[in-house]
Design an enzyme around this catalytic site. Structure first.
Site, PDB file in Angstrom:
ATOM      1  N   LEU A  26       0.834  -1.197   0.000  1.00  0.00           N
ATOM      2  CA  LEU A  26       0.000   0.000   0.000  1.00  0.00           C
ATOM      3  C   LEU A  26       0.868   1.247   0.000  1.00  0.00           C
ATOM      4  O   LEU A  26       1.816   1.355   0.789  1.00  0.00           O
ATOM      5  CB  LEU A  26      -0.910   0.000   1.237  1.00  0.00           C
ATOM      6  CG  LEU A  26      -1.785   1.240   1.435  1.00  0.00           C
ATOM      7  CD1 LEU A  26      -2.784   1.386   0.303  1.00  0.00           C
ATOM      8  CD2 LEU A  26      -2.495   1.162   2.772  1.00  0.00           C
ATOM      9  N   HIS A  27       0.575   2.163  -0.905  1.00  0.00           N
ATOM     10  CA  HIS A  27       1.286   3.439  -0.928  1.00  0.00           C
ATOM     11  C   HIS A  27       0.386   4.510  -1.517  1.00  0.00           C
ATOM     12  O   HIS A  27      -0.399   4.257  -2.422  1.00  0.00           O
ATOM     13  CB  HIS A  27       2.611   3.349  -1.694  1.00  0.00           C
ATOM     14  CG  HIS A  27       2.515   2.854  -3.099  1.00  0.00           C
ATOM     15  ND1 HIS A  27       2.325   1.526  -3.404  1.00  0.00           N
ATOM     16  CD2 HIS A  27       2.608   3.505  -4.278  1.00  0.00           C
ATOM     17  CE1 HIS A  27       2.304   1.377  -4.722  1.00  0.00           C
ATOM     18  NE2 HIS A  27       2.474   2.573  -5.287  1.00  0.00           N
ATOM     19  N   CYS A  28       0.510   5.691  -0.964  1.00  0.00           N
ATOM     20  CA  CYS A  28      -0.266   6.837  -1.421  1.00  0.00           C
ATOM     21  C   CYS A  28       0.705   7.855  -2.010  1.00  0.00           C
ATOM     22  O   CYS A  28       1.701   8.210  -1.383  1.00  0.00           O
ATOM     23  CB  CYS A  28      -1.050   7.444  -0.264  1.00  0.00           C
ATOM     24  SG  CYS A  28      -2.196   8.737  -0.807  1.00  0.00           S
TER      25      CYS A  28
END
Length: 147
Positions: free
Chosen positions: A96-98
């Site tokens: 997960l990465h934003c």
């Protein structure tokens, strides 16, 4: 199984330009930025997509995304930010990465990165009904969407 490069960055095993850390997140510059100053915010614990993130970690994760998005314009002399996240499809690293990307009018980024579609007559209502039903019963929606 190939080691997760973001887990390796979190552990300090792979070099990255870390710009901020909290007890639950690490934020670092994207090695292939859309714009200079493009930051990735990742949870310290390995999760692949947003639905995998434990609900008690949502607020700290997005608080860090908000923190960076709030300070980035003044720090980088930008006019705003673009905040985005992929889940599975187009997710180049399965952690997960934003993305928090500095934006300035005329920076060359145009709208969204994908084409837009139109609903056929009655189709929009069908999609809305299926989503409402799934959200009201907290069940997985049927996988018969075709667009």
């Amino acid at each position: 199984m190939t080691p997760c490069v973001f887990c390796q960055i979190v552990a300090g095993e792979v070099a990255a330009e870390v710009v901020h850390e909290t007890s639950t997140t690490v934020a670092f510059l994207d090695a292939r930025p859309v714009q200079k100053g493009h930051v990735l915010v990742v949870p310290r614990e390995h999760v692949v997509t947003l639905p995998d993130l434990p609900s008690d970690e949502l607020a700290p994760f997005f608080a860090e995304v908000q923190h960076i998005a709030r300070l980035m314009p003044s720090a980088l002399e930008a006019q705003g930010t673009f905040v985005a996240m992929n889940n599975a499809v187009s997710q180049s690293v399965p952690h997960l990465h934003c993305h928090v990307v500095p934006r300035t009018k005329g920076d060359g980024l145009k709208g969204f990165f994908w084409p837009r579609h139109r609903y056929a007559d009655g189709e929009q209502s069908s999609y809305a009904t299926r989503l409402r039903q799934a959200l009201s019963t907290d069940e997985e929606p049927p996988s018969t969407l075709s667009g």
